[in-house]
Design a protein around this motif. Structure first.
Motif, PDB file in Angstrom:
ATOM      1  N   MET A 176       0.953  -1.499  -0.375  1.00 10.92           N
ATOM      2  CA  MET A 176      -0.094  -0.216   0.132  1.00 10.92           C
ATOM      3  C   MET A 176       0.926   0.994  -0.283  1.00 10.92           C
ATOM      4  N   VAL A 177       0.536   2.225  -0.193  1.00 14.60           N
ATOM      5  CA  VAL A 177       1.100   4.020  -0.368  1.00 14.60           C
ATOM      6  C   VAL A 177       0.976   4.690   0.569  1.00 14.60           C
ATOM      7  N   GLU A 178       1.706   5.898   1.513  1.00 11.22           N
ATOM      8  CA  GLU A 178       1.607   6.283   2.562  1.00 11.22           C
ATOM      9  C   GLU A 178       0.811   7.289   2.482  1.00 11.22           C
ATOM     10  N   ARG A 179      -0.261   8.199   2.554  1.00 12.26           N
ATOM     11  CA  ARG A 179      -0.350   9.629   2.055  1.00 12.26           C
ATOM     12  C   ARG A 179      -0.141  10.168   2.768  1.00 12.26           C
ATOM     13  N   GLY A 180       0.636  11.524   2.903  1.00 16.15           N
ATOM     14  CA  GLY A 180       0.539  12.980   3.372  1.00 16.15           C
ATOM     15  C   GLY A 180       1.941  12.233   3.940  1.00 16.15           C
ATOM     16  N   SER A 181       3.059  11.298   3.042  1.00  8.89           N
ATOM     17  CA  SER A 181       4.185  10.821   3.427  1.00  8.89           C
ATOM     18  C   SER A 181       5.284  12.427   3.029  1.00  8.89           C
ATOM     19  N   GLY A 182       4.664  12.779   2.102  1.00  9.63           N
ATOM     20  CA  GLY A 182       5.731  14.164   1.135  1.00  9.63           C
ATOM     21  C   GLY A 182       5.605  13.404  -0.054  1.00  9.63           C
ATOM     22  N   VAL A 183       5.644  12.783  -0.534  1.00  4.67           N
ATOM     23  CA  VAL A 183       5.802  11.765  -1.398  1.00  4.67           C
ATOM     24  C   VAL A 183       4.882  11.850  -2.653  1.00  4.67           C
ATOM     25  N   SER A 184       4.715  12.530  -3.402  1.00  3.92           N
ATOM     26  CA  SER A 184       3.169  11.755  -4.366  1.00  3.92           C
ATOM     27  C   SER A 184       3.561   9.925  -4.265  1.00  3.92           C
ATOM     28  N   LEU A 185       2.075   9.976  -4.853  1.00  3.87           N
ATOM     29  CA  LEU A 185       0.745   8.275  -4.676  1.00  3.87           C
ATOM     30  C   LEU A 185       2.163   8.201  -5.681  1.00  3.87           C
ATOM     31  N   TRP A 186       2.033   8.686  -6.986  1.00  2.61           N
ATOM     32  CA  TRP A 186       2.796   7.616  -8.354  1.00  2.61           C
ATOM     33  C   TRP A 186       3.904   7.225  -7.793  1.00  2.61           C
ATOM     34  N   ARG A 187       4.738   8.377  -7.734  1.00  2.00           N
ATOM     35  CA  ARG A 187       5.874   8.131  -7.368  1.00  2.00           C
ATOM     36  C   ARG A 187       6.211   6.825  -6.437  1.00  2.00           C
ATOM     37  N   GLN A 188       5.466   6.936  -5.019  1.00  2.00           N
ATOM     38  CA  GLN A 188       5.674   5.995  -4.310  1.00  2.00           C
ATOM     39  C   GLN A 188       5.355   4.811  -5.356  1.00  2.00           C
ATOM     40  N   ILE A 189       4.089   4.265  -5.789  1.00  2.00           N
ATOM     41  CA  ILE A 189       3.378   3.539  -7.435  1.00  2.00           C
ATOM     42  C   ILE A 189       4.501   2.797  -7.899  1.00  2.00           C
ATOM     43  N   GLU A 190       5.850   3.891  -8.107  1.00  2.00           N
ATOM     44  CA  GLU A 190       6.562   3.419  -9.785  1.00  2.00           C
ATOM     45  C   GLU A 190       7.631   2.860  -8.441  1.00  2.00           C
ATOM     46  N   GLU A 191       8.084   3.238  -7.562  1.00  2.00           N
ATOM     47  CA  GLU A 191       9.241   3.156  -6.577  1.00  2.00           C
ATOM     48  C   GLU A 191       8.709   1.148  -6.944  1.00  2.00           C
ATOM     49  N   THR A 192       8.024   0.990  -5.920  1.00  2.00           N
ATOM     50  CA  THR A 192       7.253  -0.008  -5.832  1.00  2.00           C
ATOM     51  C   THR A 192       7.494  -1.280  -6.585  1.00  2.00           C
ATOM     52  N   LEU A 193       6.551  -0.652  -8.101  1.00  2.00           N
ATOM     53  CA  LEU A 193       6.658  -1.392  -9.292  1.00  2.00           C
ATOM     54  C   LEU A 193       8.294  -1.754  -9.136  1.00  2.00           C
ATOM     55  N   ALA A 194       9.072  -0.612  -9.506  1.00  2.00           N
ATOM     56  CA  ALA A 194      10.177  -0.700  -9.892  1.00  2.00           C
ATOM     57  C   ALA A 194      11.369  -1.737  -8.831  1.00  2.00           C
ATOM     58  N   ALA A 195      11.507  -1.602  -7.473  1.00  2.00           N
ATOM     59  CA  ALA A 195      11.304  -2.682  -6.826  1.00  2.00           C
ATOM     60  C   ALA A 195      11.114  -4.190  -7.140  1.00  2.00           C
TER      61      ALA A 195
END
Length: 239
Positions: A1-20
């Protein structure tokens, strides 16, 4: 899942998760569709789309119109040896490939083509348009020129076999040698980008080759526009 309010945009978190996931090889071949990914991360499809586009920009995935999004495979080695052709490189790597002939015509050779094929000015040549496929993916858009009348009737058996090498054998040419290769990087024309299922802003490898028979007589001038994210070139020294 993604963290809302973390200061990192949701799409960027998803991008990094999928890249990993791709790096760990837990995500292979085809990506889940937008609806499935949206459900996994609890976001809307627009957010997923932006993350996937970012992965494409990094060269980690490729988006094929009408088919889906695929993890980018390892690059295919194309060895530019004195006697080797693209099919030889595929055989070495145990990959399945061939050519799909799109059309052919008899034309008057332009001056540069006549020169490369060592033909008199205004000679007629057979022009063949085809696609190079590897494991059903289009990796190259090809234009080939063969001298006439020597190769009259070449297109039909070529279309049937999907192999230049096999068709040349039918015309009595068991061995051919690479006489010239010229490689440039350039942006594709829109129709080529569409055939390769890649963005127009992504460079291609533009490979020109001249092949000759055992007597040194040119038999083919070819241009292949390779998908830049699919092919890497190896220059082999002459033995």
């Amino acid at each position: 899942m993604v963290e809302r309010g973390s200061g990192v945009s949701l799409w960027r978190q998803i991008e990094e998760t999928l890249a990993a996931d791709i790096a760990a090889k837990t995500l292979r071949e085809r990506l889940p569709n937008e609806i499935e990914l949206a459900g996994r991360f609890g976001v809307n499809r627009h957010t997923i789309r932006r993350a996937v586009q970012a992965l494409e920009g990094r060269g980690l995935v490729r988006i094929e119109q009408g088919r889906g999004t695929f993890v980018q495979e390892d690059l295919i080695d194309y060895r530019l040896g004195h006697k080797s052709r693209f099919t030889h490189s595929l055989q070495t790597q145990r990959l399945t490939g061939g050519s799909r002939v799109l059309g052919h015509d008899e034309v008057i050779a332009r001056e540069n083509i006549s020169s490369l094929l060592e033909l008199p000015a205004h000679s007629r040549v057979l022009k063949v348009e085809s696609l190079d496929l590897v494991d059903e993916r289009v990796v190259g858009v090809c234009t080939q020129y063969f001298p006439l009348p020597r190769f009259a009737g070449f297109a039909e058996p070529y279309a049937e076999s999907g192999s230049t090498v096999l068709t040349l054998r039918e015309f009595g040419i068991v061995e051919c040698r690479r006489k010239l290769s010229r490689v440039t990087a350039r942006l594709p024309k829109p129709e080529v980008a569409q055939q390769l299922a890649q963005p127009k802003t992504q460079p291609i490898l533009y490979v020109e080759s001249v092949y000759a028979d055992a007597d040194g007589v040119p038999i083919e001038y070819g241009i292949t526009r390779f998908a830049g994210d699919a092919i890497q070139l190896f220059i082999e020294p002459e033995q």
